[in-house]
Structure formats: structure tokens, C-alpha cells
Design a protein around this motif. Structure first.
Motif, PDB file in Angstrom:
ATOM      1  N   ALA A 109       0.836  -1.209   0.000  1.00  0.00           N
ATOM      2  CA  ALA A 109       0.000   0.000   0.000  1.00  0.00           C
ATOM      3  C   ALA A 109       0.869   1.257   0.000  1.00  0.00           C
ATOM      4  CB  ALA A 109      -0.938  -0.004   1.201  1.00  0.00           C
ATOM      5  N   SER A 110       1.947   1.236   0.750  1.00  0.00           N
ATOM      6  CA  SER A 110       2.849   2.392   0.800  1.00  0.00           C
ATOM      7  C   SER A 110       3.511   2.640  -0.548  1.00  0.00           C
ATOM      8  CB  SER A 110       3.925   2.187   1.873  1.00  0.00           C
ATOM      9  OG  SER A 110       3.348   2.159   3.148  1.00  0.00           O
ATOM     10  N   VAL A 111       3.978   1.561  -1.184  1.00  0.00           N
ATOM     11  CA  VAL A 111       4.587   1.696  -2.509  1.00  0.00           C
ATOM     12  C   VAL A 111       3.548   2.194  -3.505  1.00  0.00           C
ATOM     13  CG1 VAL A 111       5.642   0.417  -4.430  1.00  0.00           C
ATOM     14  CG2 VAL A 111       6.393  -0.017  -2.091  1.00  0.00           C
ATOM     15  N   ASN A 112       2.340   1.663  -3.417  1.00  0.00           N
ATOM     16  CA  ASN A 112       1.247   2.115  -4.274  1.00  0.00           C
ATOM     17  C   ASN A 112       1.039   3.621  -4.120  1.00  0.00           C
ATOM     18  OD1 ASN A 112      -1.440   1.388  -5.818  1.00  0.00           O
ATOM     19  ND2 ASN A 112      -2.032   2.703  -4.123  1.00  0.00           N
ATOM     20  N   ASP A 113       0.960   4.082  -2.884  1.00  0.00           N
ATOM     21  CA  ASP A 113       0.733   5.509  -2.633  1.00  0.00           C
ATOM     22  C   ASP A 113       1.892   6.351  -3.143  1.00  0.00           C
ATOM     23  OD1 ASP A 113      -1.604   4.711  -1.432  1.00  0.00           O
ATOM     24  OD2 ASP A 113      -0.931   5.125   0.615  1.00  0.00           O
ATOM     25  N   GLU A 114       3.099   5.876  -2.916  1.00  0.00           N
ATOM     26  CA  GLU A 114       4.299   6.611  -3.314  1.00  0.00           C
ATOM     27  C   GLU A 114       4.402   6.721  -4.839  1.00  0.00           C
ATOM     28  OE1 GLU A 114       8.913   5.316  -3.536  1.00  0.00           O
ATOM     29  OE2 GLU A 114       7.957   5.044  -1.589  1.00  0.00           O
ATOM     30  N   GLY A 168       0.151   7.371  -6.291  1.00  0.00           N
ATOM     31  CA  GLY A 168      -0.521   8.516  -5.702  1.00  0.00           C
ATOM     32  C   GLY A 168      -2.029   8.396  -5.614  1.00  0.00           C
ATOM     33  N   SER A 169      -2.554   7.208  -5.852  1.00  0.00           N
ATOM     34  CA  SER A 169      -4.000   7.022  -5.802  1.00  0.00           C
ATOM     35  C   SER A 169      -4.308   5.617  -5.296  1.00  0.00           C
ATOM     36  CB  SER A 169      -4.599   7.186  -7.197  1.00  0.00           C
ATOM     37  OG  SER A 169      -5.938   6.775  -7.220  1.00  0.00           O
ATOM     38  N   ARG A 170      -5.389   5.518  -4.576  1.00  0.00           N
ATOM     39  CA  ARG A 170      -5.835   4.207  -4.110  1.00  0.00           C
ATOM     40  C   ARG A 170      -7.063   3.725  -4.879  1.00  0.00           C
ATOM     41  NH1 ARG A 170      -4.579   2.313   1.837  1.00  0.00           N
ATOM     42  NH2 ARG A 170      -2.419   2.939   1.864  1.00  0.00           N
ATOM     43  N   LYS A 214       5.771  -5.447  -5.160  1.00  0.00           N
ATOM     44  CA  LYS A 214       6.316  -4.107  -4.917  1.00  0.00           C
ATOM     45  C   LYS A 214       7.239  -3.678  -6.061  1.00  0.00           C
ATOM     46  CE  LYS A 214       6.939  -5.641  -0.552  1.00  0.00           C
ATOM     47  NZ  LYS A 214       7.568  -5.757   0.770  1.00  0.00           N
ATOM     48  N   ASP A 215       8.084  -4.607  -6.537  1.00  0.00           N
ATOM     49  CA  ASP A 215       8.983  -4.296  -7.646  1.00  0.00           C
ATOM     50  C   ASP A 215       8.202  -3.964  -8.914  1.00  0.00           C
ATOM     51  OD1 ASP A 215      11.217  -4.678  -6.058  1.00  0.00           O
ATOM     52  OD2 ASP A 215      11.570  -6.733  -6.759  1.00  0.00           O
ATOM     53  N   HIS A 216       7.124  -4.704  -9.166  1.00  0.00           N
ATOM     54  CA  HIS A 216       6.309  -4.441 -10.348  1.00  0.00           C
ATOM     55  C   HIS A 216       5.714  -3.033 -10.294  1.00  0.00           C
ATOM     56  CE1 HIS A 216       3.738  -5.577 -13.775  1.00  0.00           C
ATOM     57  NE2 HIS A 216       2.913  -4.692 -13.235  1.00  0.00           N
ATOM     58  N   ILE A 217       5.204  -2.647  -9.154  1.00  0.00           N
ATOM     59  CA  ILE A 217       4.617  -1.306  -9.023  1.00  0.00           C
ATOM     60  C   ILE A 217       5.679  -0.242  -9.273  1.00  0.00           C
ATOM     61  CG2 ILE A 217       3.540   0.344  -7.436  1.00  0.00           C
ATOM     62  CD1 ILE A 217       2.191  -2.107  -6.074  1.00  0.00           C
ATOM     63  N   ARG A 218       6.858  -0.441  -8.706  1.00  0.00           N
ATOM     64  CA  ARG A 218       7.937   0.551  -8.889  1.00  0.00           C
ATOM     65  C   ARG A 218       8.421   0.604 -10.336  1.00  0.00           C
ATOM     66  NH1 ARG A 218      10.052  -1.775  -3.760  1.00  0.00           N
ATOM     67  NH2 ARG A 218       9.550  -0.273  -2.143  1.00  0.00           N
ATOM     68  N   THR A 219       8.569  -0.547 -10.947  1.00  0.00           N
ATOM     69  CA  THR A 219       9.129  -0.628 -12.298  1.00  0.00           C
ATOM     70  C   THR A 219       8.143  -0.184 -13.369  1.00  0.00           C
ATOM     71  OG1 THR A 219      10.516  -2.480 -11.600  1.00  0.00           O
ATOM     72  CG2 THR A 219      10.234  -2.184 -13.959  1.00  0.00           C
ATOM     73  N   HIS A 220       6.913  -0.664 -13.272  1.00  0.00           N
ATOM     74  CA  HIS A 220       5.926  -0.414 -14.320  1.00  0.00           C
ATOM     75  C   HIS A 220       4.951   0.715 -13.998  1.00  0.00           C
ATOM     76  CE1 HIS A 220       7.247  -3.984 -16.442  1.00  0.00           C
ATOM     77  NE2 HIS A 220       7.234  -4.619 -15.288  1.00  0.00           N
ATOM     78  N   GLU A 221       5.051   1.248 -12.791  1.00  0.00           N
ATOM     79  CA  GLU A 221       4.172   2.322 -12.334  1.00  0.00           C
ATOM     80  C   GLU A 221       2.703   1.972 -12.499  1.00  0.00           C
ATOM     81  OE1 GLU A 221       5.473   6.012 -14.097  1.00  0.00           O
ATOM     82  OE2 GLU A 221       7.309   5.997 -12.914  1.00  0.00           O
ATOM     83  N   GLU A 222       2.380   0.721 -12.205  1.00  0.00           N
ATOM     84  CA  GLU A 222       1.007   0.234 -12.167  1.00  0.00           C
ATOM     85  C   GLU A 222       0.972  -1.000 -11.274  1.00  0.00           C
ATOM     86  OE1 GLU A 222      -0.024  -0.864 -16.166  1.00  0.00           O
ATOM     87  OE2 GLU A 222       1.063  -2.737 -16.037  1.00  0.00           O
ATOM     88  N   ARG A 223      -0.209  -1.273 -10.746  1.00  0.00           N
ATOM     89  CA  ARG A 223      -0.366  -2.480  -9.930  1.00  0.00           C
ATOM     90  C   ARG A 223      -0.471  -3.688 -10.848  1.00  0.00           C
ATOM     91  NH1 ARG A 223      -3.661   1.127  -7.221  1.00  0.00           N
ATOM     92  NH2 ARG A 223      -5.460   0.480  -8.418  1.00  0.00           N
ATOM     93  N   PRO A 224       0.187  -4.777 -10.496  1.00  0.00           N
ATOM     94  CA  PRO A 224       0.033  -5.981 -11.317  1.00  0.00           C
ATOM     95  C   PRO A 224      -1.350  -6.592 -11.111  1.00  0.00           C
ATOM     96  CG  PRO A 224       1.350  -6.485  -9.385  1.00  0.00           C
ATOM     97  CD  PRO A 224       1.098  -4.997  -9.374  1.00  0.00           C
ATOM     98  N   ALA A 225      -1.888  -7.163 -12.161  1.00  0.00           N
ATOM     99  CA  ALA A 225      -3.163  -7.868 -12.045  1.00  0.00           C
ATOM    100  C   ALA A 225      -2.960  -9.077 -11.140  1.00  0.00           C
ATOM    101  CB  ALA A 225      -3.642  -8.315 -13.418  1.00  0.00           C
TER     102      ALA A 225
END
Length: 98
Positions: free
Chosen positions: A17-22, A25-27, A61-72
Motif C-alpha cells: 500500500a505504501s509503494v502504491n501511494d508513493e 498517488g492514488s488508491r 512491490k517491484d512491479h509497481i515501482r518498475t511499471h508504475e502500475e499495480r500488477p493484475a
């Protein structure tokens, strides 16, 4: 589930959740993703233990940082199934359904 394992899983979900927010910027849509991630982490924990659960959480977490999207969650489940199988554990029905 043992209390230590539950706390460890919850810690990973908090970090996701923290990585998502960082990064995003949206939940928006996050609660549904989080529910899927929780089920996947629980499944991996039950099958293969906390170390593989840590790997799956790190990959999210790596996927969110690398691709700037949540993985399915389906992609997360497929990756989890591969990790579990590679470690010599039979995947459960939840991971196999991905």
C-alpha cells in the motif's frame, strides 16, 4: 495461520500500500487488488511458507515501482504458482486457477 505469519503478511500488505501511494498517488481500485494479493500471499504461505511469501510480496512491490502500475492478481498468481512449483511444492486450486 500463526500469529507471526499473519503479522508478516500484514506487513507486506502495508508495504505494498505504501509503494502504491508513493508511486501511483492514488488508491482507486486498490482495495480489490489488495484483497487478491492477500489471498495469493495466504495461499503461498499455506503451501510453501513465509520465505516464498516474501518473494511474492517483493515481486508485487517491484512491479509497481518498475511499471508504475499495480500488477493484475492473475499475473501475481501465475508468478506465485511458478515459484511454488519451482520450490517443489504442489500449487493449490487457487494458484492453479490463474
Amino acid at each position: 495461520m500463526e500469529r507471526d505469519a499473519e503479522l508478516r503478511r500484514n506487513g507486506h500488505l502495508y508495504e505494498i500500500a505504501s509503494v502504491n501511494d508513493e508511486v501511483l498517488g492514488s488508491r482507486q481500485g486498490f482495495p480489490a487488488s489488495e484483497a487478491g494479493y492477500r489471498k495469493t500471499l495466504d495461499s503461498v504461505l499455506d503451501i510453501a511458507g513465509p520465505d516464498l511469501m516474501d518473494e511474492v510480496a517483493a515481486s508485487i512491490k517491484d512491479h509497481i515501482r518498475t511499471h508504475e502500475e499495480r500488477p493484475a492478481n492473475q499475473a501475481v498468481r501465475k508468478d506465485a504458482r511458478k515459484l511454488v512449483s519451482k520450490a517443489g511444492y504442489p500449487p493449490d486450486d487457487y494458484l492453479n486457477a490463474a
